[in-house]
Design a protein around this motif. Structure first.
Motif, mmCIF file in Angstrom:
data_model
loop_
_atom_site.group_PDB
_atom_site.id
_atom_site.type_symbol
_atom_site.label_atom_id
_atom_site.label_comp_id
_atom_site.label_asym_id
_atom_site.label_seq_id
_atom_site.Cartn_x
_atom_site.Cartn_y
_atom_site.Cartn_z
ATOM 1 N N VAL A 319 58.125 55.974 53.824
ATOM 2 C CA VAL A 319 58.619 56.992 54.747
ATOM 3 C C VAL A 319 57.407 57.708 55.323
ATOM 4 O O VAL A 319 56.649 58.351 54.595
ATOM 5 C CB VAL A 319 59.557 57.985 54.028
ATOM 6 N N ALA A 320 57.213 57.577 56.629
ATOM 7 C CA ALA A 320 56.086 58.222 57.296
ATOM 8 C C ALA A 320 56.434 59.667 57.632
ATOM 9 O O ALA A 320 57.611 60.020 57.768
ATOM 10 C CB ALA A 320 55.720 57.467 58.567
ATOM 11 N N THR A 321 55.430 60.499 57.779
ATOM 12 C CA THR A 321 55.641 61.859 58.275
ATOM 13 C C THR A 321 55.072 61.953 59.686
ATOM 14 O O THR A 321 53.974 61.461 59.951
ATOM 15 C CB THR A 321 54.973 62.904 57.371
ATOM 16 N N ALA A 322 55.838 62.566 60.580
ATOM 17 C CA ALA A 322 55.397 62.838 61.948
ATOM 18 C C ALA A 322 55.512 64.330 62.204
ATOM 19 O O ALA A 322 56.366 65.009 61.611
ATOM 20 C CB ALA A 322 56.246 62.050 62.944
ATOM 21 N N LEU A 323 54.668 64.846 63.083
ATOM 22 C CA LEU A 323 54.593 66.289 63.314
ATOM 23 C C LEU A 323 54.804 66.620 64.780
ATOM 24 O O LEU A 323 54.458 65.833 65.672
ATOM 25 C CB LEU A 323 53.219 66.817 62.901
ATOM 26 N N GLY A 324 55.323 67.832 65.009
ATOM 27 C CA GLY A 324 55.404 68.351 66.359
ATOM 28 C C GLY A 324 54.099 69.014 66.760
ATOM 29 O O GLY A 324 53.346 68.484 67.577
ATOM 30 N N THR A 325 53.800 70.166 66.155
ATOM 31 C CA THR A 325 52.589 70.888 66.532
ATOM 32 C C THR A 325 51.753 71.269 65.309
ATOM 33 O O THR A 325 52.279 71.475 64.217
ATOM 34 C CB THR A 325 52.914 72.193 67.285
ATOM 35 N N ILE A 326 50.444 71.317 65.507
ATOM 36 C CA ILE A 326 49.493 71.963 64.589
ATOM 37 C C ILE A 326 48.621 72.817 65.518
ATOM 38 O O ILE A 326 47.499 72.465 65.851
ATOM 39 C CB ILE A 326 48.615 70.956 63.815
ATOM 40 N N ARG A 327 49.163 73.913 65.975
ATOM 41 C CA ARG A 327 48.530 74.671 67.057
ATOM 42 C C ARG A 327 47.145 75.186 66.684
ATOM 43 O O ARG A 327 46.257 75.290 67.545
ATOM 44 C CB ARG A 327 49.437 75.825 67.497
ATOM 45 N N HIS A 328 46.923 75.503 65.417
ATOM 46 C CA HIS A 328 45.604 76.005 65.019
ATOM 47 C C HIS A 328 44.542 74.911 65.058
ATOM 48 O O HIS A 328 43.348 75.196 64.933
ATOM 49 C CB HIS A 328 45.666 76.638 63.629
ATOM 50 N N GLN A 329 44.969 73.665 65.259
ATOM 51 C CA GLN A 329 44.023 72.565 65.446
ATOM 52 C C GLN A 329 44.075 72.010 66.870
ATOM 53 O O GLN A 329 43.519 70.949 67.158
ATOM 54 C CB GLN A 329 44.320 71.433 64.445
ATOM 55 N N GLY A 363 67.098 51.548 72.157
ATOM 56 C CA GLY A 363 67.270 50.270 72.835
ATOM 57 C C GLY A 363 65.947 49.558 72.999
ATOM 58 O O GLY A 363 65.122 49.508 72.093
ATOM 59 N N GLY A 364 65.715 49.027 74.150
ATOM 60 C CA GLY A 364 64.467 48.303 74.388
ATOM 61 C C GLY A 364 63.355 49.187 74.898
ATOM 62 O O GLY A 364 62.279 48.686 75.245
ATOM 63 N N THR A 365 63.592 50.500 74.938
ATOM 64 C CA THR A 365 62.579 51.430 75.448
ATOM 65 C C THR A 365 61.671 51.886 74.314
ATOM 66 O O THR A 365 62.115 52.581 73.395
ATOM 67 C CB THR A 365 63.240 52.660 76.093
ATOM 68 N N LEU A 366 60.420 51.505 74.367
ATOM 69 C CA LEU A 366 59.469 51.907 73.344
ATOM 70 C C LEU A 366 58.807 53.213 73.774
ATOM 71 O O LEU A 366 58.204 53.279 74.852
ATOM 72 C CB LEU A 366 58.398 50.827 73.151
ATOM 73 N N PRO A 367 58.929 54.277 72.984
ATOM 74 C CA PRO A 367 58.286 55.532 73.359
ATOM 75 C C PRO A 367 56.777 55.376 73.501
ATOM 76 O O PRO A 367 56.169 54.450 72.962
ATOM 77 C CB PRO A 367 58.628 56.463 72.188
ATOM 78 N N ALA A 368 56.191 56.294 74.214
ATOM 79 C CA ALA A 368 54.744 56.273 74.404
ATOM 80 C C ALA A 368 54.039 56.695 73.123
ATOM 81 O O ALA A 368 54.598 57.416 72.277
ATOM 82 C CB ALA A 368 54.357 57.210 75.548
ATOM 83 N N LEU A 369 52.806 56.254 72.970
ATOM 84 C CA LEU A 369 51.976 56.683 71.847
ATOM 85 C C LEU A 369 51.347 58.027 72.208
ATOM 86 O O LEU A 369 50.671 58.156 73.228
ATOM 87 C CB LEU A 369 50.880 55.656 71.565
ATOM 88 N N ARG A 370 51.581 59.000 71.374
ATOM 89 C CA ARG A 370 51.022 60.324 71.608
ATOM 90 C C ARG A 370 49.502 60.285 71.484
ATOM 91 O O ARG A 370 48.960 59.579 70.629
ATOM 92 C CB ARG A 370 51.602 61.301 70.588
ATOM 93 N N VAL A 371 48.813 61.039 72.302
ATOM 94 C CA VAL A 371 47.358 61.143 72.236
ATOM 95 C C VAL A 371 47.006 62.479 71.578
ATOM 96 O O VAL A 371 47.446 63.534 72.034
ATOM 97 C CB VAL A 371 46.722 61.047 73.635
ATOM 98 N N SER A 372 46.226 62.438 70.510
ATOM 99 C CA SER A 372 45.866 63.661 69.789
ATOM 100 C C SER A 372 44.531 64.201 70.284
ATOM 101 O O SER A 372 43.551 63.456 70.371
ATOM 102 C CB SER A 372 45.773 63.382 68.288
ATOM 103 N N PRO A 373 44.471 65.504 70.561
ATOM 104 C CA PRO A 373 43.196 66.106 70.952
ATOM 105 C C PRO A 373 42.284 66.378 69.759
ATOM 106 O O PRO A 373 41.124 66.748 69.942
ATOM 107 C CB PRO A 373 43.624 67.417 71.614
ATOM 108 N N ASP A 396 56.861 72.188 63.340
ATOM 109 C CA ASP A 396 55.655 73.004 63.525
ATOM 110 C C ASP A 396 54.963 73.215 62.197
ATOM 111 O O ASP A 396 55.602 73.573 61.199
ATOM 112 C CB ASP A 396 56.011 74.365 64.139
ATOM 113 N N VAL A 397 53.644 73.007 62.180
ATOM 114 C CA VAL A 397 52.842 73.236 60.986
ATOM 115 C C VAL A 397 52.005 74.490 61.234
ATOM 116 O O VAL A 397 51.036 74.452 61.989
ATOM 117 C CB VAL A 397 51.919 72.035 60.689
ATOM 118 N N PRO A 398 52.374 75.615 60.616
ATOM 119 C CA PRO A 398 51.639 76.853 60.852
ATOM 120 C C PRO A 398 50.329 76.882 60.086
ATOM 121 O O PRO A 398 50.145 76.148 59.108
ATOM 122 C CB PRO A 398 52.604 77.927 60.334
#
Length: 400
Positions: A319-329, A363-373, A396-398
């Motif tokens: 089970v992978a973990t995915a995140l929305g925001t890590i604003r302090h980074q 469906g057959g639509t593959l989401p885009a790969l997010r680019v991390s800053p 959100d990761v505070p």
């Protein structure tokens, strides 16, 4: 489609994770896309408590030095040392400074208090005593294995004396030379002494194996398991040092693969005790090849999770973990065309996601790969959706 996506998500708890799986796995892997965030470690701790109380899990393994992890295991099982000492000496990579890791150790010790040995929780580090930039001396593991055997088998069977090992090992700084990662000529790994030590380590492990019927009746299971850990670590480190001295184009690919191989061997040993939870970076636990962009270019290798999955089959779950925001980074709201962006639009803060069902909904639509800053955060690869068992999504990761 929004309704279909909502149907694929559930409240985060152990029961929801287990509903994604055909049966209770021997090794349940929970990944994280970044290190050092106690929000994620608190979530890991809560899932582990639930797995212990509801599913009979007995061990947690984390991405920390396997030899140092013995200090933690001694504390949680037998109360050896103090909590402060354990946090200082039982973790690598600076993980001992984490409040969430401290709480995990404290809770495990409290849980074990007064319980029979057979019912006590266990802790394991499953990483080798190394990092991508350096590797430890094999002294600790090699001399510990020799000491274990010399106390229990006929001296004539030992391939060498302790003094011979010390002479060949020399000083530890020759093994830990920081320049060796970028300059193979600075590595001691292909010296005559190192070559001799590799043969002796192999002979010591073979002696341990051939004497198992005797050792299993004259020593505790824990002592024998530790001797096997010493053997895996000694041979693994010597192999790693050998290839640190390599000058071929495959050098870094091989080193990355060898680290994950050591991890895989340690995880397979952990599963011999019973069902376990392992927590580490997603890339170490995924079934697909891992990759990294290094100074010499892109390298790819099979992760520890891929290796363990090949051995355990359905008894391994990831089970992978995915995140929305890590604003302090600097990691802000994800784009809506990414997996993280789709999940971020849902109202609650945390979910367990049925990954194959989410893939079907898309469906057959593959989401885009997010680019991390930020280099310290690895976004979820949407190409992996159908090859994982689930996703834990944290909105959100505070900053802690």
């Amino acid at each position: 489609m929004a309704t279909d996506i909502k149907d694929a998500v559930h409240t985060v708890d152990a029961a929801a994770v287990m509903k994604l799986l055909p049966a209770r796995p021997r090794l349940l892997a929970l990944g994280e896309p970044t290190h050092g965030e106690d929000t994620l470690l608190d979530l890991r701790n809560e899932l582990f408590r639930q797995l212990v109380e509801q599913e009979g899990y007995g061990t947690i393994a984390i991405e920390s030095d396997c030899m140092m992890g013995l200090v933690v295991d001694d504390y949680v099982t037998a109360g050896t040392g103090t909590l402060d000492e354990v946090m200082e000496h039982g973790f690598s990579h600076g993980w001992g400074a984490s409040a969430a890791n401290r709480e995990l150790v404290r809770w495990m010790r409290a849980y074990n208090e007064g319980r029979p040995v057979s019912e006590r929780l266990r802790f394991a580090g499953f990483d080798g005593p190394l990092e991508i930039t350096a590797a430890a001396s094999p002294r600790q593991a090699l001399t510990a294995l020799h000491g274990y055997l010399s106390a229990r088998v006929d001296t004539d069977l030992l391939p060498c004396t302790a003094e011979t090992l010390e002479r060949l090992l020399g000083t530890d700084d020759r093994w830990t030379e920081p320049a060796a990662m970028l300059d193979p000529s600075q590595s001691v790994g292909q010296s005559d002494d190192a070559g001799r030590l590799r043969l002796l380590a192999d002979d010591l492990v073979a002696l341990l194996d051939t004497q198992t019927p005797h050792l299993i009746t004259t020593t505790s299971r824990d002592d024998l398991d530790r001797a096997r850990l010493y053997g895996r670590t000694a041979t693994g480190l010597l192999r790693y040092h050998h290839w640190m001295a390599d000058t071929s184009p495959a050098r870094m690919t091989r080193l990355c693969a060898l680290r994950d191989l050591m991890m895989a061997h340690n995880l397979l040993a952990v599963t011999d005790r019973g069902p376990a939870l392992v927590h580490a970076q997603n890339s170490h636990l995924q079934r697909e090849k891992s990759s990294m962009q290094l100074w010499q270019g892109r390298v790819e290798w099979w992760s520890a999770g891929a290796l363990v999955s090949a051995r355990l089959g359905e008894e391994y779950a990831f089970v992978a973990t995915a995140l929305g925001t890590i604003r302090h980074q600097g990691v802000d709201t994800p784009p809506p065309d990414t997996v993280e962006g789709l999940l971020y639009e849902l109202p609650d803060d945390r979910y367990v996601v049925d990954a194959p069902r989410l893939a079907t909904a898309l469906g057959g639509t593959l989401p885009a790969l997010r680019v991390s800053p930020w280099f310290g955060y690895a976004p979820f690869d949407p190409a992996h959706l159908r090859d994982i068992d689930g996703i834990v999504f944290v909105k959100d990761v505070p900053q802690c």
